[in-house]
Design a protein around this motif. Structure first.
Motif, short mmCIF file in Angstrom:
data_model
loop_
_atom_site.label_atom_id
_atom_site.label_comp_id
_atom_site.label_asym_id
_atom_site.label_seq_id
_atom_site.Cartn_x
_atom_site.Cartn_y
_atom_site.Cartn_z
N ASN A 1 -4.51 -7.13 14.47
CA ASN A 1 -3.46 -6.05 14.47
C ASN A 1 -2.72 -6.22 12.92
O ASN A 1 -2.65 -5.46 12.25
N LEU A 2 -2.82 -7.58 12.34
CA LEU A 2 -2.08 -7.68 10.99
C LEU A 2 -2.99 -7.28 10.08
O LEU A 2 -2.73 -6.60 9.17
N ARG B 1 -5.42 -4.86 10.47
CA ARG B 1 -5.51 -3.59 10.51
C ARG B 1 -4.18 -2.83 9.53
O ARG B 1 -4.41 -1.78 9.03
N GLN B 2 -3.08 -3.44 10.18
CA GLN B 2 -1.72 -3.02 9.32
C GLN B 2 -1.75 -3.24 7.87
O GLN B 2 -1.33 -2.36 7.23
N SER B 3 -2.40 -4.20 7.58
CA SER B 3 -2.56 -4.51 6.11
C SER B 3 -3.33 -3.39 5.36
O SER B 3 -2.97 -2.81 4.43
N LEU C 1 -3.78 -0.30 6.52
CA LEU C 1 -3.20 0.81 6.69
C LEU C 1 -2.03 1.04 5.66
O LEU C 1 -1.84 2.07 4.82
N ASP C 2 -1.33 -0.02 5.23
CA ASP C 2 -0.18 -0.13 4.18
C ASP C 2 -0.91 -0.09 2.82
O ASP C 2 -0.53 0.53 1.83
N HIS D 1 -12.88 -2.01 11.29
CA HIS D 1 -11.58 -1.64 11.49
C HIS D 1 -11.60 -0.17 11.54
O HIS D 1 -11.10 0.69 12.41
N ASN E 1 -5.45 7.68 11.06
CA ASN E 1 -4.74 6.90 11.88
C ASN E 1 -3.34 6.77 11.49
O ASN E 1 -2.25 6.62 12.26
N LEU E 2 -2.97 7.06 10.18
CA LEU E 2 -1.57 6.89 9.79
C LEU E 2 -0.69 8.03 10.06
O LEU E 2 0.34 8.08 10.62
#
Length: 192
Positions: free
Chosen positions: A15-16, A18-20, A22-23, A56, A66-67
């Motif tokens: 999850n981290l 994936r979020q990285s 996205l960011d 991912h 996704n965003l």
């Protein structure tokens, strides 16, 4: 007692990561624009390898979807918005919420706008969204024909996109409430 299942260390790391991604993608889109951003730009910012990225996502378009989808889920769950209860009030509420959506996520707005212009799949998705809106409006108590509703959907998105572009991208000073009133009045006139 919490009913939320505990995530394993591996799931938390996934999850981290994936979020990285996205960011990092949003940062790259902000700096370079959607079209010029590459997967290499994203992985470099995220500090990961290409293989990890592709575990991912299958490309930058999927990241942007996704965003967008995450933001839309959040937006759609706010305060039970419904087109069918009081046409004037629901149209105004829609414009208020859309303006706030763009103000809260201006980079996402700009990137989605660029993607619709550069990527035929995003353009087709946008057309489907407009058609879904026509279907939703046709379920309300309106005397408007399907053609009027399609014209109204096109006007709604055109007004909103151009207004937000002038305001957020070009920096044109526009009073929020007056803009919402004007867009609402124009849309309601088209729906009659």
């Amino acid at each position: 007692m919490s009913t939320t299942p505990r995530l394993s260390m591996r799931e938390r790391q996934r999850n981290l990561t994936r979020q990285s991604i996205l960011d990092a993608s949003l940062e790259a889109f902000a700096e370079r624009g959607y079209f010029a951003t590459t997967v290499d730009d994203i992985v470099q910012r995220a500090g990961i390898g290409r293989a990890t990225f592709y575990l991912h996502f299958d490309g930058k378009a999927t990241v942007l979807r996704n965003l967008r989808d995450a933001r839309m889920v959040e937006w759609q769950t706010q305060d039970g918005f419904n087109w069918g209860h009081g046409q004037e009030a629901s149209v105004r509420k829609f414009f208020e919420r859309m303006v706030d959506f763009y103000l809260e996520a201006p980079i996402l707005y700009k990137t989605l706008h660029e993607a619709r212009a550069a990527d035929p799949e995003f353009a087709a998705e946008h057309m489907r969204t407009m058609e879904e809106l026509v279907v939703e409006w046709s379920r309300t108590k309106t005397s408007a024909t399907r053609e009027q509703l399609r014209l109204s959907a096109a006007m709604l998105y055109s007004m909103l996109d151009y207004f937000m572009h002038l305001w957020l991208i070009q920096g044109w000073e526009i009073e929020r409430e007056r803009a919402i009133d004007a867009m609402s009045d124009a849309l309601l006139a088209a729906m009659r």
